[in-house]
Design a protein around this motif. Structure first.
Motif, short mmCIF file in Angstrom:
data_model
loop_
_atom_site.label_atom_id
_atom_site.label_comp_id
_atom_site.label_asym_id
_atom_site.label_seq_id
_atom_site.Cartn_x
_atom_site.Cartn_y
_atom_site.Cartn_z
N MET A 1 0.86 -1.19 0.00
CA MET A 1 0.00 0.00 0.00
C MET A 1 0.89 1.24 0.00
SD MET A 1 -3.22 -0.93 0.03
CE MET A 1 -4.48 -0.26 1.11
N PHE B 1 -4.37 5.35 1.06
CA PHE B 1 -4.97 4.11 0.58
C PHE B 1 -5.40 3.26 1.76
CE2 PHE B 1 -3.87 3.67 -4.01
CZ PHE B 1 -3.19 4.86 -4.17
N ILE C 1 -9.33 5.35 -1.79
CA ILE C 1 -8.26 6.34 -1.89
C ILE C 1 -8.85 7.69 -1.48
CG2 ILE C 1 -6.48 7.38 -3.34
CD1 ILE C 1 -6.91 5.08 -5.33
N SER D 1 -7.68 11.52 -3.42
CA SER D 1 -7.02 11.00 -4.62
C SER D 1 -6.10 12.06 -5.23
CB SER D 1 -8.06 10.55 -5.64
OG SER D 1 -8.89 11.63 -5.99
N ASP E 1 -2.28 8.62 -8.78
CA ASP E 1 -3.01 7.38 -8.48
C ASP E 1 -3.68 6.80 -9.72
OD1 ASP E 1 -4.19 8.96 -5.43
OD2 ASP E 1 -2.33 7.87 -5.81
#
Lengths: 116, 110
Positions: A60, A65, A79, A82, A86
């Motif tokens: 991870m 996350f 997420i 974000s 990503d």
């Protein structure tokens, strides 16, 4: 058997938004895996669960996350917030782990995430 | 970390056998060799796996050398639909983790 089911298949969101990816493993399988695939880094294992318990989350990338598996038939990868980096295809896979001899993993179709 | 070495790409004529090599010189006694393929952006698809003996199924054959330091995946009669990236993976018996390397891009040509 329907195979591993993932939703959504495509997700476009803006930077800073929360994203939730969903996975339904193959019925009867007791291990579940989340992978991320990018051109730069290839296919990377993020986390895997055995009997709904997270076993290894060393992949991870950071605290943004998180993954959960509340029951044997459902898992989420979240997420929050974000970021554009990503953006990737996220795959879920499942296997029937009966002690480690031949734990073949079966993959879902993936979720293509784009963060603008 | 990937424990295998594969050529980045290979070409094969349609109808001919495709032989995809993989080196895994640091493999240990309890590690299996798995092969997967990924067609375009689909999820990786399981092909075959083995420990020390040669294996065959409806999709392919897996030939593992006696010292287990290398293996070859054989697609006996390649078709255009076999064009994909093929991954050779070494999996530890005790750890349920696959390390996908860069794979081999197989181009099947008419």
């Amino acid at each position: 058997d329907a195979g591993v089911i993932q939703s959504p298949r495509h997700e476009v969101t803006e930077m800073g938004q929360e994203v939730t990816l969903r996975c339904k493993p193959i019925s009867g399988h007791n291990s579940l895996f989340w992978y991320r695939q990018t051109m730069m880094r290839g296919l990377e294992l993020l986390i895997y669960f055995n009997n709904n318990v997270p076993i290894d989350d060393s992949g991870m990338p950071e605290d943004r996350f998180s993954a959960k598996m509340p029951n044997a038939s459902f898992s989420t990868l979240k997420i929050q917030p974000s970021e554009p980096r990503d953006s990737a295809v996220y795959f879920c896979a499942s296997s029937s782990s009966a002690g480690g001899s031949t734990d073949t993993q079966y993959f879902g179709p993936g979720t293509r995430l784009t963060v603008l | 970390d990937a424990k295998t070495t594969q050529p980045p790409s290979m070409d094969c004529a349609e109808g001919r056998a495709a032989n995809l090599p993989c080196n895994h010189s640091t493999i240990s006694g309890n590690e299996y060799v798995y092969w997967y393929r990924q067609i375009h952006s689909q999820g990786p698809q399981y092909i075959i796996h083995g420990l020390k003996n040669n294996e065959t199924n409806e999709m392919a054959s897996l030939i593992i050398t006696e010292d287990r330091k290398s293996s070859t995946l054989i697609l006996p009669h390649a078709t255009l639909r076999d064009t994909a990236v093929y991954y050779c993976i070494v999996r530890d018996y005790n750890f349920n983790k696959f390390y996908f390397g860069s794979g081999t891009k197989l181009n099947v040509k008419p």
